[in-house]
Design a protein around this motif. Structure first.
Motif, PDB file in Angstrom:
ATOM      1  N   ARG A 159      -2.342   4.613  10.024  1.00  0.00           N
ATOM      2  CA  ARG A 159      -2.189   5.540   8.907  1.00  0.00           C
ATOM      3  C   ARG A 159      -1.982   6.929   9.491  1.00  0.00           C
ATOM      4  O   ARG A 159      -2.806   7.420  10.259  1.00  0.00           O
ATOM      5  N   ASP A 173       0.201   3.964   1.746  1.00  0.00           N
ATOM      6  CA  ASP A 173       0.001   4.809   2.928  1.00  0.00           C
ATOM      7  C   ASP A 173       0.993   4.560   4.063  1.00  0.00           C
ATOM      8  O   ASP A 173       0.782   5.023   5.174  1.00  0.00           O
ATOM      9  N   ASP A 192       0.835  -1.198   0.000  1.00  0.00           N
ATOM     10  CA  ASP A 192       0.000   0.000   0.000  1.00  0.00           C
ATOM     11  C   ASP A 192       0.872   1.252   0.000  1.00  0.00           C
ATOM     12  O   ASP A 192       2.018   1.214   0.440  1.00  0.00           O
ATOM     13  N   GLN A 249       1.350   2.024   5.727  1.00  0.00           N
ATOM     14  CA  GLN A 249       0.869   1.054   6.718  1.00  0.00           C
ATOM     15  C   GLN A 249       1.567  -0.284   6.510  1.00  0.00           C
ATOM     16  O   GLN A 249       1.526  -1.137   7.373  1.00  0.00           O
TER      17      GLN A 249
HETATM   18 MG    MG Z   1      -4.181   1.683   4.598  1.00  0.00          MG
END
Ligand code: MG
Ligand code: UDP
Length: 315
Positions: A200, A96, A94, A98
């Motif tokens: 996040r 972000d 991902d 994370q």
């Molecule tokens: Mg995420």
């Protein structure tokens, strides 16, 4: 030198992308034996994600991007990335942060041990709402119990895969994709590594509860026909009980005559059966809907812009 492509689906991630590349580059610099390339997939973002990607691409030659004509969803974005990569290994993660890039060395070590995949799962869902944790728990226990794909609870779409495995994944041409299941379905030796969940910090999650519910339902219907069997068994059991009840009522009536009008019994039976029939049609409908969507053979995504080499065909 072995090559690694990093596939990153992005939807409205303008804020986090520069930070993502900075942090990931810091990790990549510590792994000099491999050559890395990013393949960002802009999933029809409404913000300046594409502009940010272009700026990043002008600064870093190993930043590639594909931009969709509209939002097709994370599954389509992952597919586009996998389809357009050609490295020895492919990482899916991902945007972000994370999925912490600091796990790269461990993942590479995992795949170099002779596995075809090193995938991550989170032990604890810290920082996520109680409802989300609950939905996730139910999903994993359902998925593992009724379908042919098994995955550890908390499995996420963060993994490194060999070319052989990516090629196998591309063989699965279904339009309604459920990658978590597909990754497991293709088989190959997978090493599961635990990681600490990261909250996040920039941007917001793209999921709401309804979206998650639909995703879970997709996952279950994509890899199992058990719900269909359950309604068949349920129909059989109810018919059997109804048959016994009919015999009992008939004998009672013949021997003792009709005592009460049976208003409550009739009402309960009608409502109950109505509910069961609706439920069964609903389950059936889920599968029919999936068949309908698959028979259209629509493309999984439509790309409108890329800085990948021309010889890479886009769809
Ligand atoms: Mg995420
Ligand atoms: N994403 C995407 N298309 C979408 C929704 C999400 O490409 O329609 C991307 C998003 O940019 C991120 C990843 O999928 O890189 C995971 O999304 P998010 O962080 O919102 O999900 P969560 O971590 O909350 O499960």
């Amino acid at each position: 030198m072995k090559t690694i492509d990093i596939v990153v689906p992005c939807y409205n991630e303008e804020e986090v992308l520069p930070l993502f590349v900075k942090e990931t580059n810091e990790v990549i610099d510590t792994i000099p034996d491999y050559s890395f390339r990013y393949i960002f997939v802009d999933d029809g973002s409404k913000d300046k994600t594409l502009q940010v990607l272009k700026t990043l691409a002008s600064r870093f030659p190993n930043v590639k991007y594909i931009s969709f004509s509209r939002n097709f969803g994370k599954e389509s974005a992952m597919y586009a990335g996998l389809k357009n990569c050609d490295a020895d290994y492919v990482i899916v993660m991902d945007a972000d942060l994370q999925h912490p890039p600091k796990m790269f060395p461990k993942m590479i070590e995992g795949i170099e041990e002779g596995n075809d995949c090193c995938a991550l799962y989170r032990a604890k869902q810290t920082g996520e709402s109680k409802i989300r944790q609950f939905v996730s728990k139910i999903f994993f226990s359902f998925q593992n119990n009724i379908s042919d794909v098994k995955m550890p609870e908390g499995a996420v779409d963060y993994r490194i895969m060999s070319r052989k495995m990516v090629n196998a994944i591309m063989e699965l041409s279904e339009v309604q994709r459920f990658s978590k299941g597909i990754f497991c379905w293709v088989g190959f030796k997978t090493k599961w590594v635990e990681y600490e969940n990261v909250e996040r910090t920039v941007g917001t999650t793209k999921w709401n509860l309804w979206g998650l519910f639909k995703y879970a339902l997709d996952g279950i219907t994509a890899f199992s026909v058990t719900p269909l069997r359950v309604i068949a068994v349920m129909g059989f059991v109810i018919s059997l009980l109804a048959f016994i009840y009919i015999i009992v009522t008939l004998i009672q009536t013949l021997c003792f005559g009709i005592d009460v009008p049976g208003y409550v019994t009739t009402l309960c039976a009608t409502l109950f059966m109505g509910g069961i029939v609706e439920l069964s049609i609903g389950i059936l409908g889920e599968y029919v809907g999936r068949i309908y969507m698959e028979t259209k053979h629509r493309p999984i995504y439509i790309a409108q812009e890329t800085n990948l080499d021309e010889e890479n065909d886009l769809i």
